[in-house]
Design an enzyme around this catalytic site. Structure first.
Site, PDB file in Angstrom:
ATOM      1  N   CYS A  84      -1.123   7.431  -4.478  1.00 28.13           N
ATOM      2  CA  CYS A  84      -1.308   7.502  -3.026  1.00 28.13           C
ATOM      3  C   CYS A  84      -1.068   8.901  -2.468  1.00 28.13           C
ATOM      4  O   CYS A  84      -1.321   9.150  -1.284  1.00 28.13           O
ATOM      5  CB  CYS A  84      -0.389   6.501  -2.324  1.00 28.13           C
ATOM      6  SG  CYS A  84      -0.756   4.790  -2.742  1.00 28.13           S
ATOM      7  N   CYS A 210       2.874  -3.970   6.643  1.00 25.90           N
ATOM      8  CA  CYS A 210       2.053  -3.481   5.533  1.00 25.90           C
ATOM      9  C   CYS A 210       0.837  -2.707   6.041  1.00 25.90           C
ATOM     10  O   CYS A 210       0.171  -3.134   6.986  1.00 25.90           O
ATOM     11  CB  CYS A 210       1.562  -4.664   4.690  1.00 25.90           C
ATOM     12  SG  CYS A 210       2.870  -5.813   4.167  1.00 25.90           S
ATOM     13  N   SER A 211       0.542  -1.573   5.393  1.00 26.91           N
ATOM     14  CA  SER A 211      -0.660  -0.818   5.747  1.00 26.91           C
ATOM     15  C   SER A 211      -1.896  -1.575   5.283  1.00 26.91           C
ATOM     16  O   SER A 211      -1.824  -2.484   4.454  1.00 26.91           O
ATOM     17  CB  SER A 211      -0.622   0.576   5.125  1.00 26.91           C
ATOM     18  OG  SER A 211      -0.507   0.505   3.714  1.00 26.91           O
ATOM     19  N   HIS A 334      -5.112   3.417   5.388  1.00 26.15           N
ATOM     20  CA  HIS A 334      -4.646   4.035   4.144  1.00 26.15           C
ATOM     21  C   HIS A 334      -5.724   4.008   3.055  1.00 26.15           C
ATOM     22  O   HIS A 334      -5.554   3.367   2.019  1.00 26.15           O
ATOM     23  CB  HIS A 334      -3.381   3.307   3.684  1.00 26.15           C
ATOM     24  CG  HIS A 334      -2.706   3.920   2.497  1.00 26.15           C
ATOM     25  ND1 HIS A 334      -2.862   5.241   2.118  1.00 26.15           N
ATOM     26  CD2 HIS A 334      -1.845   3.367   1.580  1.00 26.15           C
ATOM     27  CE1 HIS A 334      -2.141   5.468   1.044  1.00 26.15           C
ATOM     28  NE2 HIS A 334      -1.521   4.365   0.693  1.00 26.15           N
TER      29      HIS A 334
END
Length: 387
Positions: A84, A210-211, A334
């Site tokens: 990430c 949560c993304s 994301h």
């Protein structure tokens, strides 16, 4: 300075059904070069950050940027990946090229196309960034961070109010960001309550913790100081630190994010700054528990007291140290490979006073923290407005 950001581009993040990996790369590549006031022939090198791991059938994306202009043909182009933190890894690669004199201008593109993949494939892809012999039973990264949240709660008490405040803050900021995946202010009560629309996902984490799975791309041009002198705008990359920690969580105290702490200390020392010198921070809130622990890891609060930063309003726009004025990964989205580049672009926009709706007033210095895995690959950048 390690280089100067002199131009950038950013698509909206979200479910971009009409876009392909190639179209995203080509668009931001062309737009970033134009925004820098350069011609494609002026670019010396290209770095493309993409995680992929089966998320999109098109592999080998480095040379897709050449589709933006025939003048880019025969330029060196390299794909970089570090989970990430892929986007920040690409920027570090570019900074090394500029710093060593190998290149005077580097185009950096971060991209990911995720939403066309199945939920199973997305989970499999993301979990591949964990230590599979020990952590594969978590089945998803939400499961991994759910375990981290449980450990943190056991040590420091139930922090559900703080997590909901973080989610609400970032969604409120994202609602004013036209590039964000979710442009909706959800409010604290919704983020705090378990409901059909906000169910428990893993451990104490709810959906709003949560993304999201997103598509998108961002790009920037990093240039040598001699080039930046003639640019219409310049944001200096004053410092950047990369710190990698052990991959197995069993070898670390997962309530501390020690690699994050080391990266912040090294970057601030390199820049000659203290944390209080910064006007805002974009940090890696893949899950709200991550942002909470990062407050402590960066030194904003002592260990176990991260809740104070959000409950007392320090991290709001207008607060002591605004965190994620863009909406963060939580609301902005994301798309893995694009995230680190996006964080730098959003920060540069803020420093140039061009972040309409989410502007931090009179901001001249800022920090970016982007991590790969569960605090495994840790990158901190310090950016400063030059002109």
């Amino acid at each position: 300075m390690l280089g100067h950001i002199i131009g950038w581009a950013h698509t909206r993040f979200g479910k971009l059904d009409g876009e392909q990996l190639e179209s995203l790369v080509v668009r931001v590549a062309a737009d970033a070069i134009a925004d820098a006031g350069l011609e494609p022939a002026d670019i010396d090198e290209i770095v493309v950050g993409q995680f992929n791991q089966g998320l999109d059938p098109q592999g080998f994306p480095a040379s897709l940027a050449l589709q933006a202009s025939d003048a880019l043909r025969f330029k060196p182009a390299t794909r970089v990946e570090n989970a990430c933190a892929t986007g920040s890894a690409a920027i570090r690669h570019a900074a090394m090229a500029v710093g060593t004199g190998r290149a005077r201008t580097v185009l950096v593109v971060g991209v990911e196309k995720m939403t066309a993949a199945s939920a199973v494939q997305v989970q499999k892809s993301l979990v591949s960034a964990s230590y599979l012999p020990e952590e594969d039973d978590s089945s998803s990264f939400a499961g991994i961070f759910g375990r981290i949240a449980q450990l943190y709660f056991q040590r420091h008490g139930d922090q559900s109010d703080a997590l909901a405040r973080i989610a609400a803050k970032n969604h409120r900021n994202g609602a004013a960001n036209p590039l964000a995946h979710m442009q909706k202010d959800l409010g604290f009560d919704f983020c705090r309550s378990v409901s059909d629309r906000n169910p428990i996902v893993a451990g104490p984490l709810k959906r709003t913790d949560c993304s999201m799975v997103s598509d998108g791309a961002a790009a920037l041009v990093l240039a040598h100081g001699d080039i930046a002198v003639g640019a219409a705008k310049s944001v200096g990359l004053r410092a950047q630190a990369q710190v990698n920690d052990f991959l197995p969580m069993g070898r670390r105290d997962m309530t501390l994010f020690e690699g994050c702490t080391v990266a912040w200390n090294r970057a601030l020392e390199q820049a000659g700054f203290d944390l209080d010198d910064l006007d805002f921070i974009e940090t890696h809130d893949c899950f709200t528990i991550a942002e909470l622990i990062e407050y402590e890891a960066m030194g904003l609060t002592p260990s176990g007291e991260g809740y104070r930063a959000v409950l007392e309003g320090w991290t709001e726009i207008g607060g002591r140290l605004p965190v994620n004025p863009s909406g963060g990964l939580k609301a902005k989205g994301h798309p893995i490979g694009a995230t680190g580049v996006s964080m730098h672009v959003m920060t540069a926009m803020q420093l140039m006073g061009a972040a309409s709706g989410i502007q931090v007033e009179n901001a001249t210095k800022a920090g970016v923290f982007n991590m790969g895995g569960a605090a495994v690959a840790n990158y901190v950048s310090i950016l400063e407005r030059v002109r």
